[in-house]
Motif scaffolding. Structure first.
Motif, mmCIF file in Angstrom:
data_model
loop_
_atom_site.group_PDB
_atom_site.id
_atom_site.type_symbol
_atom_site.label_atom_id
_atom_site.label_comp_id
_atom_site.label_asym_id
_atom_site.label_seq_id
_atom_site.Cartn_x
_atom_site.Cartn_y
_atom_site.Cartn_z
ATOM 1 N N THR A 456 0.835 -1.209 0.000
ATOM 2 C CA THR A 456 0.000 0.000 0.000
ATOM 3 C C THR A 456 0.861 1.246 0.000
ATOM 4 O O THR A 456 0.626 2.197 -0.758
ATOM 5 C CB THR A 456 -0.936 0.006 1.225
ATOM 6 O OG1 THR A 456 -1.744 -1.180 1.201
ATOM 7 C CG2 THR A 456 -1.827 1.244 1.218
ATOM 8 N N GLU A 457 1.894 1.255 0.865
ATOM 9 C CA GLU A 457 2.800 2.405 0.931
ATOM 10 C C GLU A 457 3.599 2.546 -0.364
ATOM 11 O O GLU A 457 3.827 3.667 -0.842
ATOM 12 C CB GLU A 457 3.748 2.266 2.126
ATOM 13 C CG GLU A 457 3.081 2.500 3.469
ATOM 14 C CD GLU A 457 4.091 2.616 4.603
ATOM 15 O OE1 GLU A 457 5.268 2.237 4.413
ATOM 16 O OE2 GLU A 457 3.707 3.110 5.695
ATOM 17 N N ASP A 459 2.658 1.668 -3.390
ATOM 18 C CA ASP A 459 1.766 2.211 -4.426
ATOM 19 C C ASP A 459 1.556 3.709 -4.228
ATOM 20 O O ASP A 459 1.549 4.492 -5.195
ATOM 21 C CB ASP A 459 0.409 1.489 -4.384
ATOM 22 C CG ASP A 459 0.512 0.038 -4.832
ATOM 23 O OD1 ASP A 459 1.524 -0.319 -5.469
ATOM 24 O OD2 ASP A 459 -0.426 -0.748 -4.531
ATOM 25 N N ARG A 460 1.399 4.120 -2.980
ATOM 26 C CA ARG A 460 1.195 5.541 -2.717
ATOM 27 C C ARG A 460 2.456 6.333 -3.041
ATOM 28 O O ARG A 460 2.377 7.439 -3.591
ATOM 29 C CB ARG A 460 0.800 5.757 -1.247
ATOM 30 C CG ARG A 460 0.461 7.222 -0.959
ATOM 31 C CD ARG A 460 -0.175 7.419 0.392
ATOM 32 N NE ARG A 460 -0.713 8.773 0.507
ATOM 33 C CZ ARG A 460 -1.289 9.262 1.581
ATOM 34 N NH1 ARG A 460 -1.438 8.497 2.650
ATOM 35 N NH2 ARG A 460 -1.744 10.504 1.608
#
Length: 472
Positions: A456-457, A459-460
């Motif tokens: 998630t991190e 991708d962000r």
């Protein structure tokens, strides 16, 4: 976290008085008393209770409470108009021949009421209509005593001076910079640093805490007591057509102060996330911990909470390698003091201690009490929402407004303290104008400092590098 504006004792110019007492119970002239305290009345009865006569003058606590709360039901210019008209009727000021003996008894009292109004709520008199009513009243009583002309001029001179000082101060405050510096993330790995950082401007935590206190007290000095009421103006149920102040809510100073708190949160987070090296980031964190501790010692709880909030923002708190280099014991003590558990029990205890110190102070240094402002707003909001302005019989719920005046009045006393510390213009200018990251900029800077830990991190991070830096 940064704040939004959504949703002890009674102040008087001479001190504090917790209740408005009467020796009688029940109803007196439309005023309802319970256990000796005024609890409710019709609006007309409350207005009449404000009006002095030859042998009556309202308590100072009543004047403050009613002038503060009445704007929920009637605009100040309309209230002053009604007060003046009632005075003209009751003192027969329209008679061809005035009763000079009676007016000499009444004159000093109406002048005192107008003086207290202009001193405590000067912003009300920015309206020409207010000045017009004031002058008309004094013109009517002045023929009975030449001294009234002099007193009127003194009153107007003091009012104009106060309004000019407030206006000049508002213009003189360094405007909060809205500039964001997300693209400065690109320079994190390019020495020398493009951006000035806090430690190059002020490396002494005691000095920075004192300069933050300067900023807080300067901004607080412009907040009028009426802004706490006007922030939560709703429609009066007995007037379905409009709210008071329907053109706009007159809360600009209050809103500007909340923006200052938010800026300080983001400035702290930006200063921590900006350095390229872990050792430098840890140094900045420890510096701000020391600043926060000194803010606590001073009694500057608003800056203290902003610093803690900035350090607790996710882009900062995720920097585990950086935090491992920090001596965190002092930080945890401060966090404990501002812990929201029990409706901020620890903070409220510390605030009471600071308030007591202020009451017994021998110097301005000991008088400083700067409350965590957003919590004060929240307390007033819930007081306003939790109690009706009017009772089922249409009476004004004066008991509610006594409590409101108690909370606002204490704050008004605190904001009048003069800052005892010498001002450093360079530091204050930096606090207001140094570029800060947006939330996205903070996350990008954080990921650039310590790599993402999960998908998630990652991708962000990739998305932020693309949108902010134009990189893939």
């Amino acid at each position: 976290m940064p704040q939004t504006l959504s949703s002890t004792s009674m102040f008087t110019p001479c001190g504090f008085s917790p209740h408005l007492h009467s020796s009688k119970e029940g109803e007196q002239g439309g005023l309802i008393f319970q256990d000796g305290n005024l609890t409710s009345a019709s609006l007309d009865a409350l207005i009449q209770h404000l009006i002095p006569t030859t042998d009556y003058y309202p308590e100072k606590a009543y004047i403050f409470t009613f002038l503060l709360s009445s704007r929920l039901f009637i605009e100040p210019h309309e209230l002053l108009s009604r007060v003046c008209h009632k005075c003209i009727e009751q003192q027969r000021l329209d008679d061809p021949v005035l009763d000079k003996a009676r007016i000499r008894k009444f004159g000093p009292k109406i002048l005192q009421l107008l003086t207290e109004w202009t001193e405590t709520f000067p912003y009300d008199f920015q309206e020409e209509r207010m000045i017009g009513h004031l002058k008309d009243m004094i013109h009517r009583i002045a023929p009975c005593d030449e001294a009234y002309w002099k007193k009127m001029n003194q009153l107007l001179q003091a009012l104009n001076q106060k309004l000019a000082t407030l206006s000049h101060g508002q213009e003189g405050i360094v405007k909060i910079s809205t500039a964001v510096s997300d693209k400065l993330v690109a320079f994190k790995t390019k020495p020398p640093s493009i951006q000035r950082e806090i430690l190059s401007v002020c490396s002494d935590p005691y000095t920075l805490a004192q300069q933050l206190t300067h900023v807080e007290l300067e901004r607080l000095s412009h907040i009028g007591p009426e802004e706490f009421v006007q922030a939560f103006v709703h429609k009066d149920p007995l007037d379905g057509t409009k709210t008071c102040f329907s053109e706009q809510k007159k809360t600009s100073n209050l809103e500007a102060y909340v923006k200052w708190f938010n800026r300080l949160c983001y400035l702290v987070a930006t200063e921590i996330c900006m350095p390229a090296k872990k050792k430098q980031r840890a140094q900045v964190i420890e510096f701000f911990i020391d600043v926060a501790r000194e803010c606590f010692n001073i009694g500057n709880f608003n800056s203290l909470m902003a610093i803690i909030s900035g350090m607790n923002m996710s882009p900062v708190s995720r920097l585990k390698k950086t935090w491992s280099k920090v001596k965190t014991a002092k930080f945890f003590i401060l966090e404990h003091q501002m812990d929201p558990t029990g409706n901020f029990y620890n903070y409220r205890t510390a605030l009471r201690g600071a308030a007591h110190r202020s009451l017994t102070a021998h110097s301005n240094r000991e008088k400083i009490v700067i409350p965590f402002f957003s919590l004060l707003i929240k307390d007033i909001y819930f007081l306003n929402e939790g109690c009706a302005n009017r009772l089922p019989n249409g009476h004004v719920n004066f008991e509610k407004f006594l409590e409101l005046a108690k909370q606002v009045g204490e704050f008004i006393t605190w904001k009048q303290v003069e800052c005892p510390f010498e001002q450093d213009p360079n530091i204050i200018h930096y606090l207001h104008t140094a570029p800060i990251f947006t939330e996205d900029g903070l996350y990008l800077a954080s990921y650039e400092s310590e790599s993402p830990e999960n998908q998630t991190e990652k991708d962000r991070w990739k998305s932020l590098r693309s949108t902010i830096l134009g990189k893939t």
